[in-house]
Design a protein around this motif. Structure first.
Motif, PDB file in Angstrom:
ATOM      1  N   VAL A 138     -61.973  30.050 -34.427  1.00  0.00           N
ATOM      2  CA  VAL A 138     -61.817  30.196 -35.874  1.00  0.00           C
ATOM      3  C   VAL A 138     -62.434  29.003 -36.597  1.00  0.00           C
ATOM      4  N   SER A 139     -62.236  27.804 -36.055  1.00  0.00           N
ATOM      5  CA  SER A 139     -62.855  26.613 -36.643  1.00  0.00           C
ATOM      6  C   SER A 139     -64.365  26.746 -36.682  1.00  0.00           C
ATOM      7  N   ASN A 140     -64.955  27.218 -35.585  1.00  0.00           N
ATOM      8  CA  ASN A 140     -66.409  27.399 -35.548  1.00  0.00           C
ATOM      9  C   ASN A 140     -66.866  28.442 -36.560  1.00  0.00           C
ATOM     10  N   VAL A 141     -66.063  29.485 -36.748  1.00  0.00           N
ATOM     11  CA  VAL A 141     -66.403  30.505 -37.744  1.00  0.00           C
ATOM     12  C   VAL A 141     -66.398  29.910 -39.143  1.00  0.00           C
ATOM     13  N   LEU A 142     -65.378  29.104 -39.463  1.00  0.00           N
ATOM     14  CA  LEU A 142     -65.290  28.515 -40.798  1.00  0.00           C
ATOM     15  C   LEU A 142     -66.443  27.553 -41.067  1.00  0.00           C
ATOM     16  N   ARG A 143     -66.931  26.882 -40.035  1.00  0.00           N
ATOM     17  CA  ARG A 143     -68.008  25.919 -40.215  1.00  0.00           C
ATOM     18  C   ARG A 143     -69.387  26.575 -40.247  1.00  0.00           C
ATOM     19  N   ALA A 144     -69.456  27.835 -39.860  1.00  0.00           N
ATOM     20  CA  ALA A 144     -70.745  28.536 -39.864  1.00  0.00           C
ATOM     21  C   ALA A 144     -71.048  29.085 -41.254  1.00  0.00           C
ATOM     22  N   PRO A 145     -72.334  29.154 -41.642  1.00  0.00           N
ATOM     23  CA  PRO A 145     -72.714  29.690 -42.958  1.00  0.00           C
ATOM     24  C   PRO A 145     -72.682  31.216 -42.976  1.00  0.00           C
ATOM     25  N   LEU A 146     -71.468  31.775 -42.984  1.00  0.00           N
ATOM     26  CA  LEU A 146     -71.298  33.223 -42.968  1.00  0.00           C
ATOM     27  C   LEU A 146     -70.843  33.729 -44.327  1.00  0.00           C
ATOM     28  N   VAL A 194     -54.777  41.547 -29.180  1.00  0.00           N
ATOM     29  CA  VAL A 194     -55.356  40.317 -29.719  1.00  0.00           C
ATOM     30  C   VAL A 194     -54.279  39.503 -30.415  1.00  0.00           C
ATOM     31  N   GLY A 195     -54.266  38.198 -30.158  1.00  0.00           N
ATOM     32  CA  GLY A 195     -53.320  37.302 -30.815  1.00  0.00           C
ATOM     33  C   GLY A 195     -53.884  35.895 -30.880  1.00  0.00           C
ATOM     34  N   ALA A 196     -53.076  34.966 -31.354  1.00  0.00           N
ATOM     35  CA  ALA A 196     -53.522  33.579 -31.537  1.00  0.00           C
ATOM     36  C   ALA A 196     -53.309  32.779 -30.271  1.00  0.00           C
ATOM     37  N   SER A 197     -54.228  31.861 -30.016  1.00  0.00           N
ATOM     38  CA  SER A 197     -54.134  30.934 -28.889  1.00  0.00           C
ATOM     39  C   SER A 197     -54.905  29.681 -29.267  1.00  0.00           C
ATOM     40  N   PRO A 198     -54.669  28.569 -28.560  1.00  0.00           N
ATOM     41  CA  PRO A 198     -55.447  27.363 -28.861  1.00  0.00           C
ATOM     42  C   PRO A 198     -56.956  27.603 -28.801  1.00  0.00           C
ATOM     43  N   ARG A 199     -57.420  28.345 -27.800  1.00  0.00           N
ATOM     44  CA  ARG A 199     -58.852  28.635 -27.711  1.00  0.00           C
ATOM     45  C   ARG A 199     -59.311  29.482 -28.889  1.00  0.00           C
ATOM     46  N   GLY A 200     -58.433  30.397 -29.330  1.00  0.00           N
ATOM     47  CA  GLY A 200     -58.774  31.229 -30.479  1.00  0.00           C
ATOM     48  C   GLY A 200     -58.948  30.427 -31.750  1.00  0.00           C
ATOM     49  N   TRP A 201     -58.093  29.419 -31.952  1.00  0.00           N
ATOM     50  CA  TRP A 201     -58.211  28.595 -33.155  1.00  0.00           C
ATOM     51  C   TRP A 201     -59.474  27.733 -33.122  1.00  0.00           C
ATOM     52  N   GLU A 202     -59.915  27.363 -31.932  1.00  0.00           N
ATOM     53  CA  GLU A 202     -61.189  26.653 -31.835  1.00  0.00           C
ATOM     54  C   GLU A 202     -62.329  27.554 -32.303  1.00  0.00           C
ATOM     55  N   HIS A 231     -56.497  16.716 -30.299  1.00  0.00           N
ATOM     56  CA  HIS A 231     -57.754  17.211 -29.727  1.00  0.00           C
ATOM     57  C   HIS A 231     -58.660  17.763 -30.825  1.00  0.00           C
ATOM     58  N   ALA A 232     -58.087  18.525 -31.747  1.00  0.00           N
ATOM     59  CA  ALA A 232     -58.880  19.124 -32.823  1.00  0.00           C
ATOM     60  C   ALA A 232     -59.510  18.050 -33.702  1.00  0.00           C
ATOM     61  N   LEU A 233     -58.761  16.998 -33.973  1.00  0.00           N
ATOM     62  CA  LEU A 233     -59.283  15.911 -34.796  1.00  0.00           C
ATOM     63  C   LEU A 233     -60.427  15.196 -34.087  1.00  0.00           C
ATOM     64  N   ALA A 234     -60.257  14.957 -32.787  1.00  0.00           N
ATOM     65  CA  ALA A 234     -61.308  14.275 -32.018  1.00  0.00           C
ATOM     66  C   ALA A 234     -62.569  15.119 -31.921  1.00  0.00           C
ATOM     67  N   GLU A 235     -62.400  16.447 -31.872  1.00  0.00           N
ATOM     68  CA  GLU A 235     -63.544  17.347 -31.717  1.00  0.00           C
ATOM     69  C   GLU A 235     -64.131  17.790 -33.054  1.00  0.00           C
ATOM     70  N   GLY A 236     -63.545  17.356 -34.167  1.00  0.00           N
ATOM     71  CA  GLY A 236     -64.099  17.708 -35.474  1.00  0.00           C
ATOM     72  C   GLY A 236     -63.868  19.146 -35.885  1.00  0.00           C
ATOM     73  N   PHE A 237     -62.672  19.684 -35.620  1.00  0.00           N
ATOM     74  CA  PHE A 237     -62.358  21.040 -36.055  1.00  0.00           C
ATOM     75  C   PHE A 237     -62.370  21.118 -37.578  1.00  0.00           C
ATOM     76  N   SER A 239     -63.975  39.202 -40.859  1.00  0.00           N
ATOM     77  CA  SER A 239     -64.043  40.107 -39.708  1.00  0.00           C
ATOM     78  C   SER A 239     -63.938  39.334 -38.396  1.00  0.00           C
ATOM     79  N   PHE A 240     -64.645  38.200 -38.314  1.00  0.00           N
ATOM     80  CA  PHE A 240     -64.606  37.411 -37.081  1.00  0.00           C
ATOM     81  C   PHE A 240     -63.225  36.813 -36.843  1.00  0.00           C
ATOM     82  N   VAL A 241     -62.579  36.326 -37.889  1.00  0.00           N
ATOM     83  CA  VAL A 241     -61.247  35.740 -37.724  1.00  0.00           C
ATOM     84  C   VAL A 241     -60.238  36.803 -37.332  1.00  0.00           C
ATOM     85  N   GLN A 242     -60.308  37.967 -37.991  1.00  0.00           N
ATOM     86  CA  GLN A 242     -59.404  39.061 -37.621  1.00  0.00           C
ATOM     87  C   GLN A 242     -59.612  39.472 -36.167  1.00  0.00           C
TER      88      GLN A 242
END
Length: 367
Positions: free
Chosen positions: A222-230, A212-220, A178-184, A237-240
């Motif tokens: 995190v992917s959006n955070v990494l792709r953003a110009p932050l 707070v913990g990890a989940s599939p939705r959470g990793w999605e 799913h992540a590959l198809a969605e371009g994570f 801070s956002f990933v934590q």
């Protein structure tokens, strides 16, 4: 707690989706409601959306924690002609002219118990008050059990006995597909490939009494955070704040290694031979970073065939890699070639793969 309190075997998101697609196609089975159990963020809502899209039918999505009991039962109205009060059903429930579709009752177990009574009527009797659900509609509900760590009201055996039940769990292979198809972000996919236990750490989160913990939705996210110009500070801070401090610390430790070990842009631009060999990562994390980085690169731009051919050339040099510690190069190359072939098939570029000398050498060795 019992080892398997659901008393049904866990299934992946893909398996549950495939089963529901077949259920909807059979009219007698369609009239029996289905309940999807699973932790937060596992993909229960996505299953139902994809089910409706697959059959091309309308979807009525009711988030039960955001509505009142009267919203389902409808409004009472005094009919002077009949000299009686009547119920007007809500507009979001399908009318008699809508012959088929999916009625999704999300967060069923978290809803107020008064609301659950109205929802149960739709599940048990396919009606509420004077409203009757059309025969062609299938009811799907979703929710969390108490051992999932969410707000949950117990479901009685009378209701449970009127439904099919699926215990949906996170599957790393299904998630990566799913992540590959969605371009994570490639870094997220590479990290979870070597740390699959971090895809969903609900049980560890509950044991440590953490919110707070990890989940599939959470990793999605995190992917959006990494792709953003932050900035680096904001990104951390956002990933934590999304997957928890301990998960974030481990992820950023691996992320530094991924970014240092696999410069995909430089590799794609390098000349074949020694120049490419010098840029190949020398760690397992770095190799997985290379795989998903190359997959992401093939998925962008108009020159997909050229990028794919170059990616195959790079992977063709993996057996030549010399590292300080032994690495499973054959396994990594096989994984990468199979994923690139899937990517090529999805984009109509299989001819590029078959014409690649690097792929031909790989296929000959496999034979």
């Amino acid at each position: 707690m019992a080892a398997n309190p659901m008393n049904v075997p866990p299934v992946s998101v893909a398996a549950a989706k495939a089963a529901l697609i077949e259920q909807y196609a059979q009219a007698p089975l369609r009239r029996r409601a289905t309940m999807l159990w699973g932790t937060r963020g596992v993909g229960k809502s996505s299953i139902v959306r994809q089910l409706a899209a697959h059959h091309g039918v309308p979807l009525v999505d009711l988030r039960l924690t955001t509505i009142e009991p009267v919203d389902i039962r409808g409004a009472i109205f005094a009919d002077e002609r009949q000299q009686r009060t009547v119920w007007f059903p809500p507009e979001f429930l399908p009318g008699p002219d809508q012959l088929e579709g999916i009625l999704f009752l999300d967060e069923l177990t978290a809803a107020d118990q008064r609301l659950q009574i109205s929802a149960y009527s739709l599940i048990l009797d396919r009606r509420v008050g004077h409203y009757v659900l059309p025969d062609g509609w299938m009811v799907v509900a979703a929710g969390n059990a108490s051992f999932h760590g969410a707000v949950s009201h117990d479901m009685g055996t009378a209701l449970a006995d009127r439904m099919f039940h699926f215990h949906v769990v996170a599957s790393i292979d299904a998630f990566l597909g799913h992540a590959l198809a969605e371009g994570f972000a490639p870094e997220v996919m590479a990290y979870l490939k070597v740390r699959p236990d971090k895809l969903d750490d609900t049980q560890a989160q509950l044991a440590a009494d953490h919110l707070v913990g990890a989940s599939p939705r959470g990793w999605e996210d995190v992917s959006n955070v990494l792709r953003a110009p932050l900035s680096d500070a904001a990104r951390r801070s956002f990933v934590q704040g999304r997957i928890g401090a301990a998960n974030a610390a481990e992820f950023f430790g691996v992320l530094r290694e991924l970014q240092a070990g696999a410069d995909v842009v430089a590799l794609l631009a390098a000349r074949p031979g020694p120049d490419t060999a010098a840029l190949l990562p020398r760690t397992l994390d770095g190799l997985h970073g290379l795989i998903y980085g190359l997959l992401g690169a093939v998925g962008t731009g108009e020159d997909g065939a050229a990028t794919l051919a170059r990616a195959l050339d790079i992977l063709g040099q993996l057996p030549e890699l010399r590292a300080a510690a032994p690495l499973p190069l054959a396994e990594v190359q096989t994984l990468a070639m199979e994923l690139l072939l899937e990517r090529a098939l999805a984009r109509g570029l299989e001819a590029t793969v078959l014409a690649s000398p690097a792929y031909q050498r790989y296929a000959a060795r496999r034979r």
